[in-house]
Design an enzyme around this catalytic site. Structure first.
Site, PDB file in Angstrom:
ATOM      1  N   ALA A 170      14.267  61.795  31.982  1.00 13.90           N
ATOM      2  CA  ALA A 170      15.698  61.995  31.706  1.00 13.90           C
ATOM      3  C   ALA A 170      15.994  61.951  30.210  1.00 13.90           C
ATOM      4  O   ALA A 170      16.916  62.618  29.747  1.00 13.90           O
ATOM      5  CB  ALA A 170      16.534  60.962  32.454  1.00 13.90           C
ATOM      6  N   THR A 171      15.237  61.181  29.455  1.00 13.53           N
ATOM      7  CA  THR A 171      15.467  61.134  28.007  1.00 13.53           C
ATOM      8  C   THR A 171      15.294  62.525  27.416  1.00 13.53           C
ATOM      9  O   THR A 171      16.146  63.012  26.666  1.00 13.53           O
ATOM     10  CB  THR A 171      14.482  60.158  27.327  1.00 13.53           C
ATOM     11  OG1 THR A 171      14.684  58.852  27.867  1.00 13.53           O
ATOM     12  CG2 THR A 171      14.684  60.114  25.821  1.00 13.53           C
TER      13      THR A 171
ATOM     14  N   CYS B  19      17.138  43.038  23.806  1.00 14.84           N
ATOM     15  CA  CYS B  19      16.421  42.406  22.706  1.00 14.84           C
ATOM     16  C   CYS B  19      15.680  43.496  21.945  1.00 14.84           C
ATOM     17  O   CYS B  19      14.819  44.165  22.498  1.00 14.84           O
ATOM     18  CB  CYS B  19      15.406  41.388  23.204  1.00 14.84           C
ATOM     19  SG  CYS B  19      16.097  40.268  24.410  1.00 14.84           S
TER      20      CYS B  19
ATOM     21  N   THR C 160       1.860  72.346  29.150  1.00 15.39           N
ATOM     22  CA  THR C 160       1.257  72.527  30.467  1.00 15.39           C
ATOM     23  C   THR C 160       1.996  71.703  31.507  1.00 15.39           C
ATOM     24  O   THR C 160       2.250  70.512  31.292  1.00 15.39           O
ATOM     25  CB  THR C 160      -0.223  72.102  30.430  1.00 15.39           C
ATOM     26  OG1 THR C 160      -0.878  72.888  29.437  1.00 15.39           O
ATOM     27  CG2 THR C 160      -0.894  72.288  31.775  1.00 15.39           C
TER      28      THR C 160
ATOM     29  N   GLN D 245      20.150  57.851  37.503  1.00 14.68           N
ATOM     30  CA  GLN D 245      20.307  56.782  38.487  1.00 14.68           C
ATOM     31  C   GLN D 245      20.878  57.295  39.808  1.00 14.68           C
ATOM     32  O   GLN D 245      20.974  56.545  40.774  1.00 14.68           O
ATOM     33  CB  GLN D 245      21.250  55.703  37.952  1.00 14.68           C
ATOM     34  CG  GLN D 245      20.739  54.956  36.740  1.00 14.68           C
ATOM     35  CD  GLN D 245      19.655  53.936  37.081  1.00 14.68           C
ATOM     36  OE1 GLN D 245      19.429  53.613  38.249  1.00 14.68           O
ATOM     37  NE2 GLN D 245      18.990  53.427  36.065  1.00 14.68           N
TER      38      GLN D 245
ATOM     39  N   HIS E  48      11.177  58.349  38.137  1.00 12.33           N
ATOM     40  CA  HIS E  48      10.779  56.947  38.287  1.00 12.33           C
ATOM     41  C   HIS E  48      11.894  55.975  38.663  1.00 12.33           C
ATOM     42  O   HIS E  48      11.656  54.789  38.853  1.00 12.33           O
ATOM     43  CB  HIS E  48      10.023  56.458  37.042  1.00 12.33           C
ATOM     44  CG  HIS E  48      10.881  56.151  35.849  1.00 12.33           C
ATOM     45  ND1 HIS E  48      11.264  54.862  35.548  1.00 12.33           N
ATOM     46  CD2 HIS E  48      11.403  56.939  34.879  1.00 12.33           C
ATOM     47  CE1 HIS E  48      11.975  54.877  34.424  1.00 12.33           C
ATOM     48  NE2 HIS E  48      12.083  56.127  34.016  1.00 12.33           N
TER      49      HIS E  48
HETATM   50  C1  LIG Z   1      16.269  55.484  32.978  1.00 13.28           C
HETATM   51  C2  LIG Z   1      17.404  56.276  32.453  1.00 13.28           C
HETATM   52  C3  LIG Z   1      17.217  57.247  31.470  1.00 13.28           C
HETATM   53  C4  LIG Z   1      15.877  57.510  30.833  1.00 13.28           C
HETATM   54  O1  LIG Z   1      15.049  58.156  31.739  1.00 13.28           O
HETATM   55  P1  LIG Z   1      13.499  58.348  31.420  1.00 13.28           P
HETATM   56  O2  LIG Z   1      13.022  59.229  32.505  1.00 13.28           O
HETATM   57  O3  LIG Z   1      12.909  56.985  31.441  1.00 13.28           O
HETATM   58  O4  LIG Z   1      13.402  59.006  30.077  1.00 13.28           O
HETATM   59  C5  LIG Z   1      18.314  57.968  31.061  1.00 13.28           C
HETATM   60  N1  LIG Z   1      19.535  57.751  31.579  1.00 13.28           N
HETATM   61  C6  LIG Z   1      19.748  56.833  32.529  1.00 13.28           C
HETATM   62  C7  LIG Z   1      21.112  56.645  33.083  1.00 13.28           C
HETATM   63  C8  LIG Z   1      18.694  56.056  32.996  1.00 13.28           C
HETATM   64  O5  LIG Z   1      18.931  55.132  33.920  1.00 13.28           O
END
Ligand SMILES: *Cc1c(COP(=O)(O)O)cnc(C)c1O
Length: 396
Positions: A78-79, A333, A247, A186, A208
């Protein structure tokens, strides 16, 4: 593996990440070994097998959100999807405008790309939220300008679980001719998501958080009404129609597809069960005085409970729970600096109350007995910390 000698804490941090479902793992395994082909290899069986598996996953994801397979672009998570959506739209629409609207309670994977764009001269509006964590639609309406190109509002908050009103936001964006991006990391497979009725133009997802593997996600990009333009942020072999080179990781993609498929098939049952577990936890914890639920009581993710505890030290509370439950605190933190969560501060919580907050993330494999055990430990720890504080003030 054989039995573990010492008892490990109960995993209650499913908003941070989830274990891979055994059914997801089973679907992935053959693509590490028996079917190692590159989906881009179109001259032999191995490539064709991999391509077929990728196609199946792409279709499963598209089906889950009422999109078409050609609108799904695989990313590392998602990042990356958020970065591609926000920077990609900014770059492609710069001639149309430089104004972007987002929300103070977004994940850093949205906030940081936005801050980066600010440094390049874009104008950002960071909408506040109401005390329940929801945005005020009238404030959103008032924030639109003629040069607004993009609105980015998350589907479900990762800290407090609040669900934003996507369909209403989508309608406003359409009326003001701005694109609508939602970070659904989420939310995917946990709540109904429909890019047509909600008028979503871009959506980020990740595997994940929904019992799939780490390191794989996707971005939905609308192709019709309107056709969203996007500037690629990774250049290379031209995979994913030139929008995301690299890839394709077939096993991870298969895992993402399977995880979404399972989540969707079991959505109603699972969300009902998680909601009952959350209420069971809250009913017990809320017998304590001075505890506050963070976020809207109903418009929220079923398994996420975020609570502030008055009169206790957040770090001490975490320490007291550590051996029983793996939970997350209302603070981050970074390099030895403890800062209260920007989300809880945006709700109007004081820094000290925000710091004394715990996020309980209940998941697919937690049992009612585990919930009760954690509730008892929370109550005992809070009572112990409060009575030691009373004793301290008595002697000083
Ligand atoms: C976990 C999360 C991300 C980041 O997702 P990744 O797949 O770890 O890069 C972005 N936005 C929200 C709301 C998340 O909970």
């Amino acid at each position: 593996m054989t039995s573990t000698p010492t008892k490990r804490p109960i995993y209650l941090d499913h908003q941070a990440t989830t274990p891979v479902d055994q059914r997801v793992l089973a679907a992935m395994l053959p693509y590490f070994t028996d079917h190692p082909g590159n989906p881009a290899s179109n001259s032999h069986l191995y490539g064709w097998e991999a391509e077929a598996a990728v196609k199946q996953a792409r279709t499963a994801i598209a089906t889950a959100i009422q999109a078409t397979p050609a609108e799904i672009y695989f990313t590392s998570g998602a990042t990356e999807a958020n970065n591609l959506a926000i920077k990609g739209v900014a770059e492609a629409y710069i001639q149309r405008g430089k104004h972007i609207i987002t929300v103070q309670t977004e994940h850093n994977a949205v906030l940081e790309p936005c801050r980066y764009l600010e440094s390049l001269g874009f104008d950002l509006t960071y909408l506040p939220v109401q005390p329940d964590g929801l945005i005020d639609l009238q404030e959103l309406e008032a924030a639109f300008r003629r040069d607004t190109i993009l609105v980015s509002v998350m589907a479900a908050n990762n800290e407090i679980g609040v669900l934003q009103p996507l369909a209403e936001i989508g309608a406003l964006c359409r009326r003001h001719e701005a694109l609508f991006h939602t970070d659904a990391a989420q939310a995917i497979a946990k709540i109904p998501l429909n890019v047509q009725t909600m008028q979503i133009d871009l959506m980020s997802i990740t595997a994940h958080k929904v019992y799939g593997p780490k390191g794989i996600g996707a971005l939905y990009v609308r192709r019709r009404h309107p056709r969203v333009q996007l500037a690629a942020q990774l250049h290379g072999g031209g995979q994913e129609r030139g929008l995301r080179s690299g890839t394709l990781p077939t096993p991870q993609i298969v895992g993402l597809g399977k995880a979404v498929e399972l989540g969707l098939a079991e959505q109603a049952l699972e969300q009902h069960r998680l909601s009952e577990s959350r209420q069971r936890l809250w009913q017990q914890i809320s017998t304590l005085e001075g505890v506050y639920l963070n976020g809207h009581p109903e418009q929220r993710l079923a398994g996420c409970l975020n609570v502030s505890f008055e009169g206790v030290d957040g770090a001490a509370l975490l320490l007291g729970l550590q051996s029983i439950a793996a939970v997350s605190s209302g603070s981050a933190c970074s390099s030895a600096r403890v800062t209260p969560s920007h989300v809880l501060l945006a709700l109007g919580r004081s820094p000290s109350l925000a710091q004394a907050s715990i996020r309980f993330g209940i998941g697919r494999f937690n049992t009612a007995a585990e919930i009760d055990q954690v509730a008892q430990q929370v109550i005992a720890t809070v009572q112990a910390l409060r009575s030691s504080r009373v004793a301290e003030t008595l002697y000083h």
